[in-house]
Design a protein around this motif. Sequence first.
Motif, PDB file in Angstrom:
ATOM      1  N   LEU A 225      -4.356   5.445  -3.947  1.00 36.26           N
ATOM      2  CA  LEU A 225      -4.627   3.993  -4.009  1.00 36.26           C
ATOM      3  C   LEU A 225      -5.665   3.613  -5.114  1.00 36.26           C
ATOM      4  O   LEU A 225      -5.345   2.536  -5.778  1.00 36.26           O
ATOM      5  CB  LEU A 225      -5.139   3.605  -2.523  1.00 36.26           C
TER       6      LEU A 225
ATOM      7  N   ILE B 184      -4.097   4.522   6.868  1.00 34.48           N
ATOM      8  CA  ILE B 184      -3.400   4.293   5.692  1.00 34.48           C
ATOM      9  C   ILE B 184      -2.650   5.626   5.273  1.00 34.48           C
ATOM     10  O   ILE B 184      -3.139   6.470   5.034  1.00 34.48           O
ATOM     11  CB  ILE B 184      -3.825   3.672   4.455  1.00 34.48           C
TER      12      ILE B 184
ATOM     13  N   THR C 244     -12.517   1.320   0.968  1.00 40.34           N
ATOM     14  CA  THR C 244     -12.156   2.732   1.268  1.00 40.34           C
ATOM     15  C   THR C 244     -13.449   3.492   1.514  1.00 40.34           C
ATOM     16  O   THR C 244     -13.085   4.964   1.414  1.00 40.34           O
ATOM     17  CB  THR C 244     -11.100   3.236   0.200  1.00 40.34           C
TER      18      THR C 244
ATOM     19  N   PHE D  44      -1.296  -6.293  -2.625  1.00 41.99           N
ATOM     20  CA  PHE D  44      -1.847  -4.854  -2.601  1.00 41.99           C
ATOM     21  C   PHE D  44      -3.393  -5.204  -2.182  1.00 41.99           C
ATOM     22  O   PHE D  44      -3.689  -4.444  -1.135  1.00 41.99           O
ATOM     23  CB  PHE D  44      -1.767  -4.383  -3.913  1.00 41.99           C
TER      24      PHE D  44
ATOM     25  N   THR E  88      -6.350   8.169  -0.360  1.00 38.47           N
ATOM     26  CA  THR E  88      -7.294   7.124  -0.985  1.00 38.47           C
ATOM     27  C   THR E  88      -7.388   7.417  -2.699  1.00 38.47           C
ATOM     28  O   THR E  88      -7.309   6.441  -3.123  1.00 38.47           O
ATOM     29  CB  THR E  88      -8.621   7.272  -0.264  1.00 38.47           C
TER      30      THR E  88
ATOM     31  N   LEU F 289      -4.690  -4.121   1.625  1.00 42.66           N
ATOM     32  CA  LEU F 289      -5.804  -3.228   1.560  1.00 42.66           C
ATOM     33  C   LEU F 289      -6.922  -3.922   2.630  1.00 42.66           C
ATOM     34  O   LEU F 289      -7.662  -2.964   3.238  1.00 42.66           O
ATOM     35  CB  LEU F 289      -6.479  -2.955   0.370  1.00 42.66           C
TER      36      LEU F 289
ATOM     37  N   LYS G 284      -1.049   6.567   2.568  1.00 41.16           N
ATOM     38  CA  LYS G 284      -1.236   6.909   1.223  1.00 41.16           C
ATOM     39  C   LYS G 284      -2.620   7.489   1.077  1.00 41.16           C
ATOM     40  O   LYS G 284      -3.585   6.916   1.629  1.00 41.16           O
ATOM     41  CB  LYS G 284      -0.946   5.824   0.123  1.00 41.16           C
TER      42      LYS G 284
ATOM     43  N   ALA H 104     -11.456  -2.476  -3.713  1.00 38.42           N
ATOM     44  CA  ALA H 104     -10.758  -1.336  -3.303  1.00 38.42           C
ATOM     45  C   ALA H 104     -11.751  -0.202  -2.998  1.00 38.42           C
ATOM     46  O   ALA H 104     -11.423   0.577  -1.991  1.00 38.42           O
ATOM     47  CB  ALA H 104      -9.558  -0.815  -4.079  1.00 38.42           C
TER      48      ALA H 104
ATOM     49  N   GLU I 216      -4.046   3.491  -8.523  1.00 42.16           N
ATOM     50  CA  GLU I 216      -3.268   2.362  -8.911  1.00 42.16           C
ATOM     51  C   GLU I 216      -4.012   0.941  -8.806  1.00 42.16           C
ATOM     52  O   GLU I 216      -3.866   0.235  -9.721  1.00 42.16           O
ATOM     53  CB  GLU I 216      -2.407   2.223  -7.609  1.00 42.16           C
TER      54      GLU I 216
ATOM     55  N   LEU J 133       0.654  -1.250  -0.015  1.00 45.58           N
ATOM     56  CA  LEU J 133       0.011  -0.011   0.002  1.00 45.58           C
ATOM     57  C   LEU J 133       0.873   1.056   0.022  1.00 45.58           C
ATOM     58  O   LEU J 133       0.415   2.443  -0.264  1.00 45.58           O
ATOM     59  CB  LEU J 133      -0.863   0.117   1.313  1.00 45.58           C
ATOM     60  N   SER J 134       2.156   1.323   0.367  1.00 43.80           N
ATOM     61  CA  SER J 134       2.843   2.354   0.540  1.00 43.80           C
ATOM     62  C   SER J 134       3.882   2.454  -0.672  1.00 43.80           C
ATOM     63  O   SER J 134       4.743   3.270  -0.325  1.00 43.80           O
ATOM     64  CB  SER J 134       3.501   2.253   1.887  1.00 43.80           C
TER      65      SER J 134
END
Length: 198
Positions: free
Chosen positions: A160, A153, A190, A136, A157, A140, A155, A186, A163, A119-120
Amino acid sequence: AFLLYAASLVENEAIKAKVSEIAQMLVPHARSKKILLGICLYPALAIEYAQAHVFLTRIGYPDNCFDKMLDRSIGAQSHFGRERPPHRMLEQEWVKRVWTGSSEPATRHISDMIANSALSHPIDVLHGTREDLYAFTHALMYATCFNISPWKIGKKTELLLEEAEAMLARCIDEQDYDLAGELLLAWPLTGSAWSPLA
């Protein structure tokens, strides 16, 4: 057992009745002598062996004797004797959090796990392995605690999800619909609306 845990959060009497019915059928399997033996003999795998027990406990089917054995195994010196990638470490912590019912914010070591996870760090969408994408999606899932009580998290949203879109395009191109399905999570994980691409 995890499906029952997720379904138990739905406010619907018919679903709750089915959850209860299936949970009662699952209890003897989740807490069999074989599972208990695994927890006792392999402390490093105790959480893996006990996952069904943990979810059943959380939905109202506790077993104090089983809890005591799991607690002893987790307290054993060899409990941390297995090396795991960051997304698997996050999974362990998430299951422990479900087991204890903790809603505490992320501690420093959780933040470190997230910082060391997929994630980072950017994923090589074109040439990375399937395992990179899998890392990943699973990081997540556990870092967001399936959007039930997420940890923070680092990073953003939006990044993310950008990606995730790129990885999703790759999976569709490769006809890897299993991983594509995980990537589509994902957005709900989120708390975001699906993008047009998703």
